[in-house]
Design a protein around this motif. Sequence first.
Motif, PDB file in Angstrom:
ATOM      1  N   ALA A  64      -9.917 -28.143 -22.628  1.00  0.00           N
ATOM      2  CA  ALA A  64     -11.193 -27.943 -23.265  1.00  0.00           C
ATOM      3  C   ALA A  64     -12.198 -27.562 -21.934  1.00  0.00           C
ATOM      4  CB  ALA A  64     -11.681 -29.129 -23.884  1.00  0.00           C
ATOM      5  N   ARG A  65     -12.926 -26.396 -22.138  1.00  0.00           N
ATOM      6  CA  ARG A  65     -13.515 -25.901 -21.123  1.00  0.00           C
ATOM      7  C   ARG A  65     -15.078 -26.518 -21.076  1.00  0.00           C
ATOM      8  NH1 ARG A  65     -15.441 -20.717 -21.474  1.00  0.00           N
ATOM      9  NH2 ARG A  65     -15.964 -20.750 -19.240  1.00  0.00           N
ATOM     10  N   ALA A  66     -15.267 -27.388 -22.079  1.00  0.00           N
ATOM     11  CA  ALA A  66     -16.757 -28.123 -22.034  1.00  0.00           C
ATOM     12  C   ALA A  66     -16.404 -29.620 -21.462  1.00  0.00           C
ATOM     13  CB  ALA A  66     -17.304 -28.339 -23.631  1.00  0.00           C
ATOM     14  N   GLN A  67     -16.034 -29.478 -20.270  1.00  0.00           N
ATOM     15  CA  GLN A  67     -15.619 -30.741 -19.462  1.00  0.00           C
ATOM     16  C   GLN A  67     -16.079 -30.157 -18.090  1.00  0.00           C
ATOM     17  OE1 GLN A  67     -11.910 -32.688 -19.727  1.00  0.00           O
ATOM     18  NE2 GLN A  67     -11.162 -31.152 -20.939  1.00  0.00           N
ATOM     19  N   SER A  68     -16.429 -31.461 -17.092  1.00  0.00           N
ATOM     20  CA  SER A  68     -16.790 -31.193 -15.717  1.00  0.00           C
ATOM     21  C   SER A  68     -15.672 -30.398 -15.079  1.00  0.00           C
ATOM     22  CB  SER A  68     -16.744 -32.554 -14.988  1.00  0.00           C
ATOM     23  OG  SER A  68     -16.939 -32.473 -13.730  1.00  0.00           O
ATOM     24  N   VAL A  69     -16.156 -29.554 -14.194  1.00  0.00           N
ATOM     25  CA  VAL A  69     -15.191 -28.829 -13.444  1.00  0.00           C
ATOM     26  C   VAL A  69     -14.021 -29.799 -12.763  1.00  0.00           C
ATOM     27  CG1 VAL A  69     -16.558 -28.792 -11.189  1.00  0.00           C
ATOM     28  CG2 VAL A  69     -14.634 -26.917 -11.666  1.00  0.00           C
ATOM     29  N   TRP A  70     -14.506 -31.015 -12.276  1.00  0.00           N
ATOM     30  CA  TRP A  70     -13.539 -32.001 -11.733  1.00  0.00           C
ATOM     31  C   TRP A  70     -12.458 -32.416 -12.768  1.00  0.00           C
ATOM     32  CZ3 TRP A  70     -13.847 -31.192  -7.001  1.00  0.00           C
ATOM     33  CH2 TRP A  70     -15.032 -31.049  -6.235  1.00  0.00           C
ATOM     34  N   ALA A  71     -12.648 -32.190 -13.980  1.00  0.00           N
ATOM     35  CA  ALA A  71     -11.742 -32.554 -15.088  1.00  0.00           C
ATOM     36  C   ALA A  71     -10.516 -31.528 -14.909  1.00  0.00           C
ATOM     37  CB  ALA A  71     -12.144 -32.601 -16.466  1.00  0.00           C
ATOM     38  N   LEU A  72     -10.918 -30.097 -14.679  1.00  0.00           N
ATOM     39  CA  LEU A  72      -9.730 -29.118 -14.398  1.00  0.00           C
ATOM     40  C   LEU A  72      -8.920 -29.273 -13.303  1.00  0.00           C
ATOM     41  CD1 LEU A  72      -8.545 -26.591 -15.577  1.00  0.00           C
ATOM     42  CD2 LEU A  72     -10.805 -25.213 -14.652  1.00  0.00           C
ATOM     43  N   VAL A  73      -9.904 -29.849 -12.104  1.00  0.00           N
ATOM     44  CA  VAL A  73      -9.247 -29.757 -10.934  1.00  0.00           C
ATOM     45  C   VAL A  73      -8.277 -30.775 -10.691  1.00  0.00           C
ATOM     46  CG1 VAL A  73      -9.602 -30.457  -8.426  1.00  0.00           C
ATOM     47  CG2 VAL A  73     -11.141 -28.515  -9.677  1.00  0.00           C
ATOM     48  N   ALA A  74      -8.712 -31.927 -11.469  1.00  0.00           N
ATOM     49  CA  ALA A  74      -7.679 -33.198 -11.357  1.00  0.00           C
ATOM     50  C   ALA A  74      -6.637 -32.724 -12.166  1.00  0.00           C
ATOM     51  CB  ALA A  74      -8.388 -34.426 -12.226  1.00  0.00           C
ATOM     52  N   ARG A  75      -6.538 -31.958 -13.383  1.00  0.00           N
ATOM     53  CA  ARG A  75      -5.591 -31.751 -14.148  1.00  0.00           C
ATOM     54  C   ARG A  75      -4.655 -30.610 -13.599  1.00  0.00           C
ATOM     55  NH1 ARG A  75      -5.556 -29.528 -20.342  1.00  0.00           N
ATOM     56  NH2 ARG A  75      -3.180 -29.772 -20.681  1.00  0.00           N
ATOM     57  N   ALA A  76      -5.361 -29.690 -12.614  1.00  0.00           N
ATOM     58  CA  ALA A  76      -4.701 -28.719 -11.861  1.00  0.00           C
ATOM     59  C   ALA A  76      -3.834 -29.460 -10.671  1.00  0.00           C
ATOM     60  CB  ALA A  76      -5.515 -27.483 -11.265  1.00  0.00           C
ATOM     61  N   SER A  77      -4.548 -30.566 -10.238  1.00  0.00           N
ATOM     62  CA  SER A  77      -3.746 -31.397  -9.231  1.00  0.00           C
ATOM     63  C   SER A  77      -2.542 -31.989  -9.581  1.00  0.00           C
ATOM     64  CB  SER A  77      -4.734 -32.312  -8.518  1.00  0.00           C
ATOM     65  OG  SER A  77      -5.909 -31.669  -7.693  1.00  0.00           O
ATOM     66  N   ASP A  78      -2.780 -32.813 -10.988  1.00  0.00           N
ATOM     67  CA  ASP A  78      -1.581 -33.375 -11.427  1.00  0.00           C
ATOM     68  C   ASP A  78      -0.405 -32.355 -11.703  1.00  0.00           C
ATOM     69  OD1 ASP A  78      -0.516 -35.771 -12.487  1.00  0.00           O
ATOM     70  OD2 ASP A  78      -0.913 -34.887 -14.489  1.00  0.00           O
ATOM     71  N   GLU A  79      -0.521 -31.219 -12.341  1.00  0.00           N
ATOM     72  CA  GLU A  79       0.349 -30.433 -12.538  1.00  0.00           C
ATOM     73  C   GLU A  79       1.111 -29.860 -11.230  1.00  0.00           C
ATOM     74  OE1 GLU A  79       1.711 -29.507 -15.443  1.00  0.00           O
ATOM     75  OE2 GLU A  79       0.305 -30.763 -16.454  1.00  0.00           O
ATOM     76  N   ILE A  80       0.327 -29.631 -10.269  1.00  0.00           N
ATOM     77  CA  ILE A  80       0.958 -29.300  -8.924  1.00  0.00           C
ATOM     78  C   ILE A  80       2.151 -30.215  -8.478  1.00  0.00           C
ATOM     79  CG2 ILE A  80       0.238 -29.049  -6.640  1.00  0.00           C
ATOM     80  CD1 ILE A  80      -2.373 -27.367  -7.572  1.00  0.00           C
ATOM     81  N   MET A  81       1.383 -31.563  -8.518  1.00  0.00           N
ATOM     82  CA  MET A  81       2.418 -32.795  -8.038  1.00  0.00           C
ATOM     83  C   MET A  81       3.642 -32.842  -8.980  1.00  0.00           C
ATOM     84  SD  MET A  81       0.859 -33.873  -5.377  1.00  0.00           S
ATOM     85  CE  MET A  81       1.841 -35.323  -5.218  1.00  0.00           C
ATOM     86  N   LYS A  82       3.719 -32.422 -10.130  1.00  0.00           N
ATOM     87  CA  LYS A  82       4.726 -32.273 -10.997  1.00  0.00           C
ATOM     88  C   LYS A  82       5.606 -31.179 -10.834  1.00  0.00           C
ATOM     89  CE  LYS A  82       2.443 -33.112 -14.800  1.00  0.00           C
ATOM     90  NZ  LYS A  82       2.161 -33.391 -16.155  1.00  0.00           N
ATOM     91  N   ALA A  83       4.893 -29.983 -10.255  1.00  0.00           N
ATOM     92  CA  ALA A  83       5.807 -28.622 -10.259  1.00  0.00           C
ATOM     93  C   ALA A  83       6.759 -28.608  -9.059  1.00  0.00           C
ATOM     94  CB  ALA A  83       4.703 -27.434 -10.072  1.00  0.00           C
ATOM     95  N   ASP A  84       7.889 -27.822  -9.545  1.00  0.00           N
ATOM     96  CA  ASP A  84       8.866 -27.526  -8.292  1.00  0.00           C
ATOM     97  C   ASP A  84       8.013 -26.562  -7.656  1.00  0.00           C
ATOM     98  OD1 ASP A  84      10.734 -28.926  -9.567  1.00  0.00           O
ATOM     99  OD2 ASP A  84      11.406 -27.182 -10.937  1.00  0.00           O
ATOM    100  N   SER A  85       8.381 -26.809  -6.238  1.00  0.00           N
ATOM    101  CA  SER A  85       7.770 -25.753  -5.386  1.00  0.00           C
ATOM    102  C   SER A  85       8.821 -24.956  -4.493  1.00  0.00           C
ATOM    103  CB  SER A  85       6.954 -26.696  -4.199  1.00  0.00           C
ATOM    104  OG  SER A  85       7.922 -27.556  -3.669  1.00  0.00           O
ATOM    105  N   ALA A  86       8.246 -23.708  -3.979  1.00  0.00           N
ATOM    106  CA  ALA A  86       9.216 -23.281  -3.229  1.00  0.00           C
ATOM    107  C   ALA A  86       8.511 -23.155  -1.782  1.00  0.00           C
ATOM    108  CB  ALA A  86       8.925 -21.628  -3.349  1.00  0.00           C
ATOM    109  N   GLU A  87       9.462 -23.704  -0.883  1.00  0.00           N
ATOM    110  CA  GLU A  87       9.247 -23.962   0.672  1.00  0.00           C
ATOM    111  C   GLU A  87       8.784 -22.478   1.450  1.00  0.00           C
ATOM    112  OE1 GLU A  87      11.968 -26.255   3.082  1.00  0.00           O
ATOM    113  OE2 GLU A  87      12.139 -27.718   1.424  1.00  0.00           O
ATOM    114  N   LEU A  88       7.649 -22.618   1.948  1.00  0.00           N
ATOM    115  CA  LEU A  88       7.229 -21.233   2.656  1.00  0.00           C
ATOM    116  C   LEU A  88       8.491 -21.027   3.984  1.00  0.00           C
ATOM    117  CD1 LEU A  88       3.382 -21.918   2.524  1.00  0.00           C
ATOM    118  CD2 LEU A  88       4.928 -20.314   1.154  1.00  0.00           C
TER     119      LEU A  88
END
Length: 88
Positions: A64-88
């Motif tokens: 829902a876009r009608a939230q603070s930008v920090w809600a989106l950043v927090a959710r993105a951070s959470d998804e990053i922590m759960k995601a598989d990554s590719a080593e550089l």
Amino acid sequence: MLVITVDLVPSGYEPMRRTIATMSISNISELAEVSDYQIEATETSNPLAGTPPRTVRCLIREHARAQSVWALVARASDEIMKADSAEL
């Protein structure tokens, strides 16, 4: 698009400033009230945690876009922590 940059400034000493992580958050649903986002993040190696440099790509669905930008950043951070990554 939102772009977040995380800089490390050891002891507040500006000449030692270096970027240790970046994240971009792109709306992929034409700015709908409830939107989906594509996330791309990179981070350098972390000797304290013993982690290598990596890059992550993931999605956020139905935010829902009608939230603070920090809600989106927090959710993105959470998804990053759960995601598989590719080593550089």
